[in-house]
Write a protein that holds these residues in place. Structure first.
Motif, mmCIF file in Angstrom:
data_model
loop_
_atom_site.group_PDB
_atom_site.id
_atom_site.type_symbol
_atom_site.label_atom_id
_atom_site.label_comp_id
_atom_site.label_asym_id
_atom_site.label_seq_id
_atom_site.Cartn_x
_atom_site.Cartn_y
_atom_site.Cartn_z
ATOM 1 N N PHE B 81 5.369 -5.430 1.281
ATOM 2 C CA PHE B 81 4.125 -4.857 1.796
ATOM 3 C C PHE B 81 2.928 -5.426 1.042
ATOM 4 O O PHE B 81 1.948 -5.852 1.643
ATOM 5 C CB PHE B 81 4.165 -3.337 1.676
ATOM 6 N N GLU B 82 3.049 -5.447 -0.286
ATOM 7 C CA GLU B 82 1.974 -5.987 -1.120
ATOM 8 C C GLU B 82 1.661 -7.432 -0.763
ATOM 9 O O GLU B 82 0.506 -7.813 -0.601
ATOM 10 C CB GLU B 82 2.396 -5.959 -2.587
ATOM 11 N N ARG B 83 2.734 -8.240 -0.649
ATOM 12 C CA ARG B 83 2.545 -9.664 -0.384
ATOM 13 C C ARG B 83 1.869 -9.881 0.974
ATOM 14 O O ARG B 83 0.885 -10.618 1.081
ATOM 15 C CB ARG B 83 3.902 -10.381 -0.422
ATOM 16 N N ASN B 84 2.395 -9.191 1.975
ATOM 17 C CA ASN B 84 1.836 -9.314 3.322
ATOM 18 C C ASN B 84 0.388 -8.826 3.369
ATOM 19 O O ASN B 84 -0.500 -9.487 3.917
ATOM 20 C CB ASN B 84 2.705 -8.488 4.289
ATOM 21 N N PHE B 85 0.151 -7.670 2.758
ATOM 22 C CA PHE B 85 -1.190 -7.091 2.793
ATOM 23 C C PHE B 85 -2.181 -7.976 2.050
ATOM 24 O O PHE B 85 -3.297 -8.226 2.522
ATOM 25 C CB PHE B 85 -1.165 -5.687 2.171
ATOM 26 N N THR B 86 -1.764 -8.481 0.881
ATOM 27 C CA THR B 86 -2.649 -9.340 0.090
ATOM 28 C C THR B 86 -3.042 -10.582 0.863
ATOM 29 O O THR B 86 -4.213 -10.966 0.898
ATOM 30 C CB THR B 86 -1.956 -9.746 -1.220
ATOM 31 N N SER B 87 -2.052 -11.219 1.498
ATOM 32 C CA SER B 87 -2.362 -12.471 2.172
ATOM 33 C C SER B 87 -3.282 -12.230 3.363
ATOM 34 O O SER B 87 -4.175 -13.029 3.646
ATOM 35 C CB SER B 87 -1.082 -13.179 2.610
ATOM 36 N N PHE B 106 -0.957 3.976 -0.704
ATOM 37 C CA PHE B 106 -0.274 5.256 -0.874
ATOM 38 C C PHE B 106 0.315 5.674 0.470
ATOM 39 O O PHE B 106 -0.124 5.208 1.516
ATOM 40 C CB PHE B 106 -1.248 6.336 -1.348
ATOM 41 N N VAL B 107 1.293 6.556 0.400
ATOM 42 C CA VAL B 107 1.855 7.108 1.632
ATOM 43 C C VAL B 107 1.753 8.628 1.541
ATOM 44 O O VAL B 107 2.195 9.227 0.559
ATOM 45 C CB VAL B 107 3.324 6.680 1.825
ATOM 46 N N SER B 108 1.128 9.223 2.546
ATOM 47 C CA SER B 108 1.070 10.686 2.639
ATOM 48 C C SER B 108 2.111 11.152 3.635
ATOM 49 O O SER B 108 2.291 10.543 4.684
ATOM 50 C CB SER B 108 -0.316 11.142 3.093
ATOM 51 N N TYR B 109 2.800 12.236 3.289
ATOM 52 C CA TYR B 109 3.871 12.713 4.160
ATOM 53 C C TYR B 109 3.925 14.231 4.121
ATOM 54 O O TYR B 109 3.452 14.865 3.179
ATOM 55 C CB TYR B 109 5.210 12.114 3.713
ATOM 56 N N ASN B 110 4.507 14.788 5.161
ATOM 57 C CA ASN B 110 4.711 16.223 5.264
ATOM 58 C C ASN B 110 5.987 16.559 4.493
ATOM 59 O O ASN B 110 7.050 16.033 4.798
ATOM 60 C CB ASN B 110 4.873 16.590 6.745
ATOM 61 N N THR B 118 1.262 12.958 -1.476
ATOM 62 C CA THR B 118 0.915 11.540 -1.449
ATOM 63 C C THR B 118 1.650 10.838 -2.585
ATOM 64 O O THR B 118 1.668 11.331 -3.712
ATOM 65 C CB THR B 118 -0.598 11.359 -1.621
ATOM 66 N N THR B 119 2.285 9.718 -2.268
ATOM 67 C CA THR B 119 3.032 8.979 -3.272
ATOM 68 C C THR B 119 2.601 7.517 -3.235
ATOM 69 O O THR B 119 2.275 6.998 -2.167
ATOM 70 C CB THR B 119 4.553 9.125 -3.029
ATOM 71 N N PRO B 120 2.553 6.827 -4.400
ATOM 72 C CA PRO B 120 2.102 5.432 -4.420
ATOM 73 C C PRO B 120 3.055 4.522 -3.650
ATOM 74 O O PRO B 120 4.257 4.749 -3.603
ATOM 75 C CB PRO B 120 2.103 5.075 -5.902
ATOM 76 N N PHE B 121 2.487 3.500 -3.026
ATOM 77 C CA PHE B 121 3.299 2.533 -2.286
ATOM 78 C C PHE B 121 2.780 1.128 -2.579
ATOM 79 O O PHE B 121 2.416 0.386 -1.692
ATOM 80 C CB PHE B 121 3.242 2.838 -0.788
ATOM 81 N N GLY B 122 2.735 0.780 -3.851
ATOM 82 C CA GLY B 122 2.375 -0.587 -4.215
ATOM 83 C C GLY B 122 0.888 -0.816 -4.356
ATOM 84 O O GLY B 122 0.095 -0.273 -3.613
ATOM 85 N N SER B 123 0.533 -1.593 -5.370
ATOM 86 C CA SER B 123 -0.859 -2.004 -5.544
ATOM 87 C C SER B 123 -0.846 -3.357 -6.239
ATOM 88 O O SER B 123 0.191 -3.797 -6.718
ATOM 89 C CB SER B 123 -1.628 -0.988 -6.390
ATOM 90 N N ASP B 124 -1.981 -4.017 -6.277
ATOM 91 C CA ASP B 124 -1.992 -5.354 -6.867
ATOM 92 C C ASP B 124 -2.590 -5.342 -8.269
ATOM 93 O O ASP B 124 -3.262 -6.260 -8.671
ATOM 94 C CB ASP B 124 -2.720 -6.347 -5.958
ATOM 95 N N GLY B 125 -2.357 -4.282 -9.006
ATOM 96 C CA GLY B 125 -2.825 -4.259 -10.378
ATOM 97 C C GLY B 125 -3.308 -2.886 -10.769
ATOM 98 O O GLY B 125 -3.287 -1.950 -9.978
ATOM 99 N N GLY B 126 -3.751 -2.767 -11.998
ATOM 100 C CA GLY B 126 -4.198 -1.468 -12.493
ATOM 101 C C GLY B 126 -5.574 -1.114 -11.991
ATOM 102 O O GLY B 126 -6.285 -1.925 -11.416
ATOM 103 N N ARG B 127 -5.937 0.148 -12.178
ATOM 104 C CA ARG B 127 -7.261 0.602 -11.776
ATOM 105 C C ARG B 127 -7.934 1.254 -12.965
ATOM 106 O O ARG B 127 -7.292 1.839 -13.822
ATOM 107 C CB ARG B 127 -7.150 1.611 -10.629
#
Lengths: 126, 169
Positions: B81-87, B106-110, B118-127
Motif C-alpha cells: 500500500f505504501e509503495r503504491n500510494f507513494t508512487s 489509518f483504517v477506521s472500522y466498526n 482507528t488503527t495505523p496502516f503504514g506511513s512513509d516515516g515519522g511525524r
C-alpha cells in the motif's frame, strides 16, 4: 488679472475621457484576481470526492448483489453510516428497493448526504 | 485680499491629483497578498490530489475484479500500500526529482463493541505532530477480518474507511 488661456479645451476633455476609461479597465483587472480566487475556492470546497466515494461504494454494493431484492445488507449500511458520522462528521443514509417502470425492474437507490455545509440527495434507477 | 488669479489652474491641479490618487489606489489594490488564511487553497488542492490517488487505487483494473486498495486491506499489506500510494502521490509528469509529499495512513472500522476504532496502516516515516496535514478518506468493503489486525476487528464482511493524512515534507 492673468489672462485665462481657454484654448485646447477639447484636448483637455478628451484627456479626461481617456483617463476615465482607463480607470474602468483598471477596475476590471482589479477585480479579476478576487473573482478568480473565490470561484476556485467555491469549486474546491464542494465535497465532490466525499459524495462520489459514498455513492460509488453503495453502488458497488448494489451492483455486486449485497443489496438486492429489497434486502439491504443492514450490517454494511450501519458500517457506512457509523464511519461517515464518526470520522467525517457527515450524516449519510441510503435505501434500495425494486420498482417496476415500463415493465422493467430497476433497483431504485435513494442517497442522502449532509456534511453540515452541503446537502446532497439523489435517486438513481439502475 | 485673496488673489483669484489662475483658478482654472487650481482646478486642473485638483483634477490631476485625483487622477494620480485613483491610479495609485487601483494599482496598489490589484496585487493580491498571500495571507495565512489563504493557505487552505493549497490544502484543498492537496485534498484533490489525495482523493484522486485513493480513487485510482480503488479502481479495479478489470471489470468485476477487486481493486488494489481492497487487496491491500484484505491481506493487510501495508508495505505494498505504501509503495503504491507513494508512487501515485509523488509522481510528476516531468523528468527530475519526485514530489516531496508525505503521508500516513489509518483504517477506521466498526468494532465488535459497536464503536469506531482507528488503527495505523503504514506511513512513509515519522511525524513531529506539527505537520500541516490534510485528510482524505475512502470507504472500502472487505470480506472479513484481515490478518494481524486488532482483536476487536469483526470477522464478518464489513465496510472500513481508509484515512490518509497528507502533508508537504
Amino acid at each position: 488679472m492673468a489672462r485665462l488661456d481657454d484654448d485646447g479645451q477639447w484636448i483637455v476633455m478628451m484627456g479626461f475621457l481617456v483617463a476615465v476609461s482607463i480607470f474602468f479597465l483598471a477596475l476590471v483587472i482589479n477585480q479579476a484576481t478576487l473573482v478568480g480566487q473565490t470561484t476556485a475556492e467555491g469549486v474546491l470546497e464542494f465535497p465532490k470526492s466525499d459524495i462520489r466515494d459514498f455513492t460509488e461504494e453503495v453502488h458497488t454494493l448494489v451492483d455486486t448483489g449485497d443489496v438486492y431484492n429489497s434486502t439491504i445488507n443492514e450490517t454494511l449500511r450501519r458500517d457506512i453510516i457509523a464511519l461517515e458520522e464518526a470520522r467525517k462528521n457527515t450524516i449519510v443514509n441510503y435505501s434500495v428497493q425494486q420498482v417496476d417502470i415500463s415493465g422493467k425492474t430497476y433497483n431504485e437507490t435513494i442517497y442522502h448526504f449532509n456534511n453540515g455545509v452541503t446537502v446532497y440527495d439523489a435517486t438513481v434507477h439502475y | 485680499m485673496v488673489g483669484d488669479d489662475a483658478q482654472l489652474y487650481t482646478m486642473e491641479g485638483i483634477a490631476a491629483a485625483f487622477v494620480i490618487l485613483m491610479t495609485v489606489y487601483l494599482v496598489a489594490g490589484t496585487t493580491s497578498i498571500y495571507t495565512p488564511g489563504d493557505s487552505h487553497i493549497s490544502d484543498m488542492q492537496l485534498e484533490v490530489l489525495g482523493n484522486d490517488v485513493l480513487l485510482v487505487m480503488d479502481t479495479p483494473t478489470e471489470e468485476m475484479k477487486e481493486s488494489n486498495l481492497t487487496l491491500y486491506l484484505r491481506t493487510w499489506n501495508a508495505t505494498d500500500f505504501e509503495r503504491n500510494f507513494t508512487s501515485l502521490l509523488r509522481s510528476r509528469t516531468t523528468d527530475g526529482p519526485d514530489d516531496t509529499l508525505r503521508f500516513a495512513a489509518f483504517v477506521s472500522y466498526n468494532t465488535t463493541a459497536g464503536t469506531i476504532n482507528t488503527t495505523p496502516f503504514g506511513s512513509d516515516g515519522g511525524r513531529t505532530g506539527y505537520e500541516q496535514a490534510v485528510r482524505v478518506t475512502r470507504l472500502v468493503t472487505i470480506p472479513g477480518r484481515p490478518p494481524e489486525t486488532p482483536g476487536d476487528f469483526r470477522e464478518i464482511k464489513q465496510v472500513v474507511m481508509v484515512e490518509v493524512l497528507i502533508w508537504r515534507g
